[in-house]
Design a protein around this motif. Structure first.
Motif, PDB file in Angstrom:
ATOM      1  N   GLU A  89       0.843  -1.296  -0.158  1.00  0.00           N
ATOM      2  CA  GLU A  89       0.040  -0.042   0.138  1.00  0.00           C
ATOM      3  C   GLU A  89       0.861   1.337   0.171  1.00  0.00           C
ATOM      4  OE1 GLU A  89      -2.026  -1.196   3.514  1.00  0.00           O
ATOM      5  OE2 GLU A  89      -3.394  -2.323   2.488  1.00  0.00           O
ATOM      6  N   PRO A  90       0.727   2.071  -1.284  1.00  0.00           N
ATOM      7  CA  PRO A  90       1.442   3.262  -1.193  1.00  0.00           C
ATOM      8  C   PRO A  90       1.132   4.348  -0.129  1.00  0.00           C
ATOM      9  CG  PRO A  90       0.232   3.007  -2.976  1.00  0.00           C
ATOM     10  CD  PRO A  90       0.017   1.805  -2.190  1.00  0.00           C
ATOM     11  N   HIS A  91       1.690   4.986   0.545  1.00  0.00           N
ATOM     12  CA  HIS A  91       1.298   6.099   1.157  1.00  0.00           C
ATOM     13  C   HIS A  91       2.487   7.140   1.345  1.00  0.00           C
ATOM     14  CE1 HIS A  91       3.348   5.190   5.113  1.00  0.00           C
ATOM     15  NE2 HIS A  91       3.334   4.035   4.635  1.00  0.00           N
ATOM     16  N   LYS A 145      -4.791   5.540  -5.737  1.00  0.00           N
ATOM     17  CA  LYS A 145      -4.644   6.992  -4.858  1.00  0.00           C
ATOM     18  C   LYS A 145      -3.238   6.673  -3.997  1.00  0.00           C
ATOM     19  CE  LYS A 145      -8.105   5.441  -1.422  1.00  0.00           C
ATOM     20  NZ  LYS A 145      -9.069   5.965  -0.627  1.00  0.00           N
ATOM     21  N   VAL A 146      -2.738   7.745  -3.453  1.00  0.00           N
ATOM     22  CA  VAL A 146      -1.771   7.643  -2.694  1.00  0.00           C
ATOM     23  C   VAL A 146      -2.189   8.601  -1.155  1.00  0.00           C
ATOM     24  CG1 VAL A 146       0.650   8.186  -1.971  1.00  0.00           C
ATOM     25  CG2 VAL A 146       0.002   7.450  -4.225  1.00  0.00           C
ATOM     26  N   PRO A 147      -2.435   7.975  -0.270  1.00  0.00           N
ATOM     27  CA  PRO A 147      -2.757   8.740   1.062  1.00  0.00           C
ATOM     28  C   PRO A 147      -1.941   9.585   1.348  1.00  0.00           C
ATOM     29  CG  PRO A 147      -3.492   6.360   1.082  1.00  0.00           C
ATOM     30  CD  PRO A 147      -2.804   6.441   0.002  1.00  0.00           C
ATOM     31  N   MET A 148      -2.150  10.855   1.795  1.00  0.00           N
ATOM     32  CA  MET A 148      -1.169  11.752   2.183  1.00  0.00           C
ATOM     33  C   MET A 148      -1.384  12.052   3.697  1.00  0.00           C
ATOM     34  SD  MET A 148       1.346  13.805   1.285  1.00  0.00           S
ATOM     35  CE  MET A 148       1.050  14.213  -0.448  1.00  0.00           C
ATOM     36  N   GLU A 149      -0.137  11.751   4.503  1.00  0.00           N
ATOM     37  CA  GLU A 149      -0.163  12.349   6.022  1.00  0.00           C
ATOM     38  C   GLU A 149       0.659  13.365   6.213  1.00  0.00           C
ATOM     39  OE1 GLU A 149       1.949  10.386   9.867  1.00  0.00           O
ATOM     40  OE2 GLU A 149       1.636   9.004   8.301  1.00  0.00           O
ATOM     41  N   LYS A 150       0.036  14.374   6.859  1.00  0.00           N
ATOM     42  CA  LYS A 150       0.726  15.621   7.175  1.00  0.00           C
ATOM     43  C   LYS A 150       1.548  15.427   8.543  1.00  0.00           C
ATOM     44  CE  LYS A 150      -2.235  18.909   5.047  1.00  0.00           C
ATOM     45  NZ  LYS A 150      -3.045  20.241   5.083  1.00  0.00           N
ATOM     46  N   VAL A 151       2.947  15.673   8.438  1.00  0.00           N
ATOM     47  CA  VAL A 151       3.794  15.409   9.611  1.00  0.00           C
ATOM     48  C   VAL A 151       4.306  16.964  10.009  1.00  0.00           C
ATOM     49  CG1 VAL A 151       5.884  14.514  10.489  1.00  0.00           C
ATOM     50  CG2 VAL A 151       4.489  13.367   8.708  1.00  0.00           C
ATOM     51  N   GLU A 152       4.141  17.212  11.145  1.00  0.00           N
ATOM     52  CA  GLU A 152       4.345  18.757  11.677  1.00  0.00           C
ATOM     53  C   GLU A 152       5.381  18.717  12.541  1.00  0.00           C
ATOM     54  OE1 GLU A 152       0.956  20.035  13.736  1.00  0.00           O
ATOM     55  OE2 GLU A 152      -0.418  19.319  12.147  1.00  0.00           O
TER      56      GLU A 152
END
Ligand code: ZN
Length: 152
Positions: A89-91, A145-152
């Motif tokens: 699974e790409p992310h 799709k490639v789910p995107m996670e925001k890293v702060e």
């Protein structure tokens, strides 16, 4: 009267993983190979009308190294799913997603990962890349799709 746009568009589709698990000579990961179908269509105003070309690509699901297959050869390959399941699974991660705008001319703080759902391993495919790079790889691999996670 508006302008009419015409030309060809290419769509890619990940067909699945096939054949035996084999070590990749490039990245040395052992996986079944991915097959991706690329279809080109003549379009008018972005409505696909006539298929013009279909090409298959067989490649390593991790590093992407591979080669083109003729349609009849791709059909033979796809008739052999091989043993066991393979779920990759790409992310993506957007590092420093909340940084002030304008700090980077081109925002290359993205990372692309591939999660092996069977082993739980998360494989880094690319870091310090842009959103455009991710979109290019997504098209190349035929991912939906490639789910995107925001890293702060
Ligand atoms: Zn590889």
């Amino acid at each position: 009267m508006g302008a009419i746009y015409y030309g060809t568009r290419t769509f890619s589709k990940h067909m699945g993983y096939f054949g035996p698990k084999q070590e990749c000579e490039n990245c040395h990961r052992t996986y079944k190979k991915a097959i991706v179908k690329f279809s080109s269509w003549f379009h008018i105003d972005y409505i696909p009308l006539i298929p013009t070309k279909t090409v298959y690509f067989k490649s390593c699901p991790v590093c992407g190294k591979g080669f083109e297959l003729r349609k009849q050869d791709a059909k033979v390959e796809m008739a052999n799913p091989g043993e066991g399941t393979q779920t990759l699974e790409p992310h993506a991660k957007h590092i420093m997603a909340n940084k002030p705008k304008g700090i980077l001319k081109d925002d290359n703080s993205y990372e692309l990962w591939l999660k092996d759902a069977e082993s739980g391993e998360d494989i880094l495919l690319g870091k310090d890349i842009t959103k455009g790079d991710i979109n290019n790889i997504k098209k190349e691999r035929g991912w939906k799709k490639v789910p995107m996670e925001k890293v702060e």
